[in-house]
Each structure stands twice: as C-alpha cells, then as structure tokens.
Write an enzyme that holds these catalytic residues in place. Structure first.
Site, PDB file in Angstrom:
ATOM      1  N   LYS A 211       2.078   1.203  -0.748  1.00 10.67           N
ATOM      2  CA  LYS A 211       1.377   0.216  -1.600  1.00 10.67           C
ATOM      3  C   LYS A 211       2.356  -0.603  -2.435  1.00 10.67           C
ATOM      4  O   LYS A 211       2.186  -1.805  -2.599  1.00 10.67           O
ATOM      5  CB  LYS A 211       0.389   0.938  -2.539  1.00 10.67           C
ATOM      6  CG  LYS A 211      -0.704   1.705  -1.820  1.00 10.67           C
ATOM      7  CD  LYS A 211      -1.592   2.462  -2.791  1.00 10.67           C
ATOM      8  CE  LYS A 211      -0.910   3.604  -3.485  1.00 10.67           C
ATOM      9  NZ  LYS A 211      -0.517   4.744  -2.617  1.00 10.67           N
TER      10      LYS A 211
ATOM     11  N   GLY B 258       3.833   6.997  -7.550  1.00  9.53           N
ATOM     12  CA  GLY B 258       5.245   6.663  -7.357  1.00  9.53           C
ATOM     13  C   GLY B 258       5.293   5.561  -6.332  1.00  9.53           C
ATOM     14  O   GLY B 258       5.035   5.794  -5.161  1.00  9.53           O
ATOM     15  N   HIS B 259       5.543   4.341  -6.773  1.00  4.63           N
ATOM     16  CA  HIS B 259       5.510   3.184  -5.880  1.00  4.63           C
ATOM     17  C   HIS B 259       6.928   2.641  -5.727  1.00  4.63           C
ATOM     18  O   HIS B 259       7.527   2.171  -6.686  1.00  4.63           O
ATOM     19  CB  HIS B 259       4.564   2.110  -6.450  1.00  4.63           C
ATOM     20  CG  HIS B 259       3.139   2.577  -6.553  1.00  4.63           C
ATOM     21  ND1 HIS B 259       2.159   1.874  -7.172  1.00  4.63           N
ATOM     22  CD2 HIS B 259       2.542   3.699  -6.073  1.00  4.63           C
ATOM     23  CE1 HIS B 259       1.011   2.543  -7.092  1.00  4.63           C
ATOM     24  NE2 HIS B 259       1.219   3.653  -6.440  1.00  4.63           N
TER      25      HIS B 259
ATOM     26  N   ASP C 160       0.859   7.236  -0.956  1.00  2.00           N
ATOM     27  CA  ASP C 160       2.194   6.995  -0.400  1.00  2.00           C
ATOM     28  C   ASP C 160       2.184   6.214   0.897  1.00  2.00           C
ATOM     29  O   ASP C 160       3.047   6.394   1.762  1.00  2.00           O
ATOM     30  CB  ASP C 160       2.947   8.333  -0.198  1.00  2.00           C
ATOM     31  CG  ASP C 160       3.034   9.130  -1.473  1.00  2.00           C
ATOM     32  OD1 ASP C 160       3.107   8.507  -2.544  1.00  2.00           O
ATOM     33  OD2 ASP C 160       3.020  10.369  -1.405  1.00  2.00           O
TER      34      ASP C 160
ATOM     35  N   GLN D 170      -2.600   6.127  -5.695  1.00  2.00           N
ATOM     36  CA  GLN D 170      -3.095   7.193  -4.814  1.00  2.00           C
ATOM     37  C   GLN D 170      -3.800   6.584  -3.584  1.00  2.00           C
ATOM     38  O   GLN D 170      -3.420   5.517  -3.145  1.00  2.00           O
ATOM     39  CB  GLN D 170      -4.028   8.152  -5.564  1.00  2.00           C
ATOM     40  CG  GLN D 170      -3.350   9.014  -6.613  1.00  2.00           C
ATOM     41  CD  GLN D 170      -3.123   8.329  -7.944  1.00  2.00           C
ATOM     42  OE1 GLN D 170      -4.038   7.772  -8.529  1.00  2.00           O
ATOM     43  NE2 GLN D 170      -1.913   8.366  -8.454  1.00  2.00           N
TER      44      GLN D 170
HETATM   45  P1  GDP Z   1       3.163   4.108  -2.378  1.00  2.97           P
HETATM   46  O1  GDP Z   1       2.930   5.245  -3.302  1.00  2.97           O
HETATM   47  O2  GDP Z   1       1.967   3.821  -1.527  1.00  2.97           O
HETATM   48  O3  GDP Z   1       3.669   2.879  -3.074  1.00  2.97           O
HETATM   49  O4  GDP Z   1       4.303   4.568  -1.370  1.00  2.97           O
HETATM   50  P2  GDP Z   1       5.673   5.343  -1.759  1.00  2.97           P
HETATM   51  O5  GDP Z   1       6.611   4.396  -2.367  1.00  2.97           O
HETATM   52  O6  GDP Z   1       5.371   6.592  -2.493  1.00  2.97           O
HETATM   53  O7  GDP Z   1       6.126   5.816  -0.326  1.00  2.97           O
HETATM   54  C1  GDP Z   1       6.362   4.928   0.710  1.00  2.97           C
HETATM   55  C2  GDP Z   1       7.826   5.088   1.153  1.00  2.97           C
HETATM   56  O8  GDP Z   1       8.007   4.428   2.385  1.00  2.97           O
HETATM   57  C3  GDP Z   1       8.801   4.433   0.215  1.00  2.97           C
HETATM   58  O9  GDP Z   1      10.002   5.161   0.248  1.00  2.97           O
HETATM   59  C4  GDP Z   1       9.002   3.038   0.781  1.00  2.97           C
HETATM   60  O10 GDP Z   1      10.268   2.492   0.476  1.00  2.97           O
HETATM   61  C5  GDP Z   1       8.908   3.332   2.254  1.00  2.97           C
HETATM   62  N1  GDP Z   1       8.323   2.280   3.087  1.00  2.97           N
HETATM   63  C6  GDP Z   1       7.321   1.394   2.808  1.00  2.97           C
HETATM   64  N2  GDP Z   1       6.987   0.687   3.921  1.00  2.97           N
HETATM   65  C7  GDP Z   1       7.794   1.158   4.902  1.00  2.97           C
HETATM   66  C8  GDP Z   1       7.925   0.868   6.302  1.00  2.97           C
HETATM   67  O11 GDP Z   1       7.223   0.049   6.875  1.00  2.97           O
HETATM   68  N3  GDP Z   1       8.869   1.589   7.000  1.00  2.97           N
HETATM   69  C9  GDP Z   1       9.677   2.516   6.410  1.00  2.97           C
HETATM   70  N4  GDP Z   1      10.557   3.165   7.163  1.00  2.97           N
HETATM   71  N5  GDP Z   1       9.557   2.818   5.108  1.00  2.97           N
HETATM   72  C10 GDP Z   1       8.641   2.152   4.379  1.00  2.97           C
HETATM   73  P1  IMO Z   2       0.788   7.135  -5.079  1.00  6.95           P
HETATM   74  O1  IMO Z   2       0.172   6.098  -5.966  1.00  6.95           O
HETATM   75  C1  IMO Z   2       0.433  11.029  -3.147  1.00  6.95           C
HETATM   76  C2  IMO Z   2      -1.784  14.126  -5.313  1.00  6.95           C
HETATM   77  C3  IMO Z   2      -0.982  15.333  -5.769  1.00  6.95           C
HETATM   78  C4  IMO Z   2      -2.059  16.401  -5.678  1.00  6.95           C
HETATM   79  C5  IMO Z   2      -3.304  15.669  -6.135  1.00  6.95           C
HETATM   80  C6  IMO Z   2      -3.649  15.864  -7.604  1.00  6.95           C
HETATM   81  O2  IMO Z   2       2.270   7.217  -5.153  1.00  6.95           O
HETATM   82  O3  IMO Z   2       0.277   7.031  -3.699  1.00  6.95           O
HETATM   83  P2  IMO Z   2      -2.620  14.895  -9.853  1.00  6.95           P
HETATM   84  O4  IMO Z   2      -1.248  15.043 -10.440  1.00  6.95           O
HETATM   85  O5  IMO Z   2      -3.029  13.490  -9.614  1.00  6.95           O
HETATM   86  O6  IMO Z   2      -3.652  15.661 -10.621  1.00  6.95           O
HETATM   87  O7  IMO Z   2      -2.527  15.623  -8.410  1.00  6.95           O
HETATM   88  O8  IMO Z   2      -3.060  14.295  -5.893  1.00  6.95           O
HETATM   89  N1  IMO Z   2      -1.257  12.814  -5.757  1.00  6.95           N
HETATM   90  C7  IMO Z   2      -0.599  11.965  -4.956  1.00  6.95           C
HETATM   91  N2  IMO Z   2      -0.201  12.086  -3.675  1.00  6.95           N
HETATM   92  N3  IMO Z   2       0.654   9.871  -3.809  1.00  6.95           N
HETATM   93  C8  IMO Z   2       0.230   9.721  -5.079  1.00  6.95           C
HETATM   94  O9  IMO Z   2       0.286   8.541  -5.716  1.00  6.95           O
HETATM   95  C9  IMO Z   2      -0.393  10.804  -5.726  1.00  6.95           C
HETATM   96  N4  IMO Z   2      -0.891  11.004  -6.967  1.00  6.95           N
HETATM   97  C10 IMO Z   2      -1.435  12.227  -6.963  1.00  6.95           C
HETATM   98  O10 IMO Z   2       0.106  15.573  -4.913  1.00  6.95           O
HETATM   99  O11 IMO Z   2      -2.233  16.782  -4.339  1.00  6.95           O
HETATM  100 MG    MG Z   3       3.808   7.062  -3.815  1.00  8.20          MG
END
Ligand code: GDP
Ligand code: IMO
Ligand code: MG
Length: 425
Positions: A16, A40-41, A13, A225
């Site tokens: 990415k 979850g991207h 998170d 991840q």
């Molecule tokens: P990922 O799994 O690495 O793709 O990240 P996620 O989408 O799960 O979580 C990142 C969250 O931060 C999302 O809600 C994005 O919209 C948000 N986000 C990404 N870059 C920034 C940033 O520079 N500032 C803020 N405030 N939010 C961001």
């Molecule tokens: P992105 O790509 C954050 C975490 C789960 C748990 C552990 C194992 O959005 O960054 P699993 O279901 O993979 O067997 O769970 O890994 N986890 C993540 N945490 N971002 C993710 O993906 C994750 N995918 C798995 O919360 O701790």
């Molecule tokens: Mg994510």
C-alpha cells in the site's frame, strides 16, 4: 476523479505504501483514517528506504498535505521518533503539510503493557499482535474513557483521565500480568511533554477536510492493514482492532464527496500473513520458503517472518464485496517470476461443498483450497505493455473470477517498477 481509497485486500503488507506514495504525488491531500503504528508502509526512493507507521505515505511530496484522521489511534512517542527519522532522511515536515486530528485516541504506556501482557499470558488467545497497544487503546475509545490528542495539552485533565484509565489496568498489572508500570505522575509528565511536541500539528481535521475551499481537491485515503484483518469482516479473533475496510473512511476522517469514487484494492500476487490465524493457502514447503526469501517477507513493523502462500481468489472476492473495491493493483509479480510453479486457489472444498466466494459462515481452518495450475511467467518487465502470454493468463484468471479490473501491475519495490493499465487521477 477527486477521491480515491487505497485498501489492503488481504492480511496487510500488500504494498500500500508504495502505491500511496506514487498516487499521492498527483493528489492534494493524503489521509490516514484508521489503525495506528501497527502499520508499516515501505517506500523505496533510490537507495533510501523509508518506513512509515503513523505518517501518511503522501509526506514525501512537498505539495501534498498529510492528514491523520480521528479514527487513528495515536502513539505520540512512536510518532516523535518516526517524525525525527523521516526528517533526518531529508523529508520536509511542517504544520502546513502534516495535520494530526485533535480527536485521536492516545496510546499510552499502559496500553502497550496491556497488549504485551495479554499476548504473553497463558490463558489468553495469542493473536500475534504487533505489541503496539492498538487493541487496548481502541477498547478505551469504545469504553468512552480514551485520552484524546487535544487532552495532552491540559496537564490537569490529562492526569484526571490517566487516573481513571489506570484504575482498572492497575488491578490487571498487579494481579494478573505481574508487570511494572510507570507511575501516574511520570506518565502524565511524559505525555504532557509529547503533547507540547505535537501541538503545532494538532488540527480539527474533520473541518479541514470539509472546508469548501477544498471541494475541488484531490484526496487519497490511505488504508492500513487489510480487509481480512478488519474487526468485523476479518478472520476474527485473529484481526486488528479497527475497521480496515472502506467504511472506516466515513467514521475515521470524513469525506466531502458523497462517496469514494475509486476504491483500489492492493493485492499481492500471492498471499502473506503475520501473526496467528487461519490461512487456507499457506505453504509449508520449499516454494513457500522461496517466496518468503525472494519477496523479503519480513514484517515492516516487527521484523517477524511473514507466512506465505498462493493467491486465494475466494478470499479476494470476499474482500472485494465487503469493501466495495473497484479495481486492483497487483503487486510483487517479480517475486513469482523466480518460482518454478504457479498456483492460484479458485475454490474451497468445504464440508463436501464447493465454495467459490468466502463468507463469514465458513470456518477457514476447515477450508481445503482447490488450485488451478498456471504456467509460470518469467517476465523481466523491461518494456511497458510487453507482457508474456503466461502473465496475461494469470491476470485474466483473476479478473474473470473477481469481476473487477486489474489497473496496476507492480514488479519491484522502486517507484518506477510499476505499470498503469488504468488511469487514476
Ligand atoms: P504495506 O504495509 O502494504 O505498505 O506493505 P509493506 O511496506 O509492509 O510491505 C511491502 C514490501 O514489499 C515492502 O518492502 C515494499 O518495498 C515491497 N514492495 C512493494 N511492491 C513491490 C513489488 O511489486 N515487488 C517487490 N519485490 N517488492 C515490492
Ligand atoms: P500494514 O498497514 C500486517 C496484524 C498483526 C496481528 C494482528 C493484530 O503494514 O499492512 P495489532 O497489533 O493490530 O493488534 O495486531 O494484525 N497486523 C498487521 N499485519 N500488516 C499490518 O499493517 C498489520 N497491522 C496489524 O500481525 O496478526
Ligand atoms: Mg506493512
């Protein structure tokens, strides 16, 4: 540059999706190579929010081909609903711009039931998984009994493979977890139907990527991840079940060049974690709560609150070493502008020793973070290149410690809330 990887350098998170979407615009091909719909991207475009789980974050650009490599565990049901949702938001998806490997291990209902059964069982170690069946599905792959995506097209073979998969799991469902499970016939029908849905997208993606006609194409590998969730390098057992580090590209999709030229580590300016496991810099106070609130730190897949803490340089250094990261994108800087103190962990006190770079010999539960107090930055990021001395000092501290450059600054969820300090592609 022709090849680049996007790797999460923390516990996921890091942002990415946003960075892949932005750089994907300049690429011909974007490839997922590990993980599954546990990812979850999030991509924000104007007032639209698109959360991708299985579909690569290049899909928003019509000229980019999105590839789901064979290292991904594939849930066809989840894929179908994501596909429909993404299409409904106006994104074009067709067999020319989306290719799914014929060799992805399939996540069945049985894997999901096993995942939740284990998580809910009093005698199992609770990992806090996403409940998507990721671990059980990778177990079957390693156990050499996985159903592969191409098996979904042959009903008899599918039934035969499901029979062998259910053989052991049935004992667990009946005698250990006490859960209802779909019959072999129902599961076969369901998966066969889903197989028909994905059939036009199934491709030998390895050969697709190796084809000489693609030698000059720009390819972006999108990690899911983060390194600290890697099954080998991460905080085992509180990890996911795939290799999330750069090495997975070679086994999970294949690469035409001899190496990945740039490995960009996406790094939040602080740290978050969803699920169980050690987290040395975790905050259990008002500051942690403020970061969680201001940063909207809720899991994009499960909606769970993310645990929040300061940036941990010893762990970042370890991620850089284990995934051979070549530069960093520092995200969510805007969130820290709302906080009135700023700390950065520069070492651990560990059993009387000072540790500057984390390594697998350390029990992170016993690592006491040592902080450097930094002057908070209050940048509004209105003019590109106009950074406050405080933010410059923050970046400098990171770069000096980890010995690779920060190439991108992100300061908001939108596409344009970004500054490139380095040229990519
Ligand atoms: P990922 O799994 O690495 O793709 O990240 P996620 O989408 O799960 O979580 C990142 C969250 O931060 C999302 O809600 C994005 O919209 C948000 N986000 C990404 N870059 C920034 C940033 O520079 N500032 C803020 N405030 N939010 C961001
Ligand atoms: P992105 O790509 C954050 C975490 C789960 C748990 C552990 C194992 O959005 O960054 P699993 O279901 O993979 O067997 O769970 O890994 N986890 C993540 N945490 N971002 C993710 O993906 C994750 N995918 C798995 O919360 O701790
Ligand atoms: Mg994510």
């Amino acid at each position: 540059m022709k090849t680049m990887a996007i790797i999460g350098s923390q516990w996921g998170d890091e942002g990415k999706g946003k960075i892949t979407d932005l750089l994907g615009q300049k690429c011909d091909i974007v490839v997922r190579f590990q993980g599954g719909n546990n990812a979850g991207h999030t991509i924000i475009v104007g007032d639209k929010k698109i959360v991708l789980h299985l579909i690569p974050s290049g899909i928003l650009h019509p000229h980019t081909v999105s590839v789901i490599g064979h290292g991904v565990v594939f849930d066809p049901l989840s894929f179908k609903s994501e596909f429909e949702e993404v299409r409904q938001s106006g994104v074009e998806i067709n067999p020319n711009n989306l290719k799914i490997s014929i060799n992805c291990p399939v996540i069945t209902s049985y894997h999901k039931l096993l995942d939740s059964g284990r998580e809910g069982h009093a005698d199992s170690t609770k990992i806090g998984t996403t409940g998507k069946g990721i671990g059980p599905s990778y177990e079957d792959k390693i156990g050499r009994r996985a159903i592969k995506t191409h098996d979904l097209l042959d009903k008899n073979l599918l039934k035969e493979k499901l029979t062998s998969i259910l053989l052991e799991k049935e004992v667990l469902f009946k005698n250990l977890y006490h859960v209802e499970y779909p019959s072999l016939e129902d599961e076969t029908e369901r998966l066969f139907e889903l197989g028909q849905f994905i059939a036009p997208y199934l491709t030998d993606t390895f050969s697709f990527l190796q084809d000489p006609s693609r030698r000059d194409k720009k390819v972006l590998y999108e990690g899911a991840q983060g390194v600290l969730l890697d099954i080998d390098y991460g905080t085992y057992p509180f990890v996911t079940s795939s290799n999330t580090s750069v090495a997975s590209i070679y086994s999970g999709a294949g690469i035409q060049q001899h190496f990945v030229e740039e490995v960009l580590g996406i790094t939040k300016a602080y740290t978050t974690r969803v699920g169980e496991g050690p987290f040395p810099t975790e905050l259990h106070d008002d500051v942690g709560e403020k970061i969680q609130k201001v940063g909207h730190e809720f899991g994009a897949t499960t909606g769970r609150k993310r645990r929040c803490g300061w940036l941990d340089l010893p762990l970042l250094k370890y991620s850089i070493e284990s995934s051979k990261l070549t530069s960093l994108a520092l995200t969510k800087l805007d969130v820290l502008t709302e906080v009135d103190e700023l700390k950065i962990c520069t070492s651990y006190n560990y059993k009387g020793e000072v540790i500057k770079s984390a390594h697998p010999g350390i029990n992170l539960y016993q690592a006491e973070p040592v902080y450097e107090n930094m002057e908070p930055f209050k940048d509004k990021f209105e003019n590109a290149g106009d950074l406050s001395p405080q933010l410059k000092a923050f970046i400098k501290t990171i770069e000096t410690f980890v010995e690779i450059p920060v190439g991108i600054l992100a300061y908001g969820p939108e596409r344009n809330q970004i500054q490139f300090l380095k040229d990519y592609f």
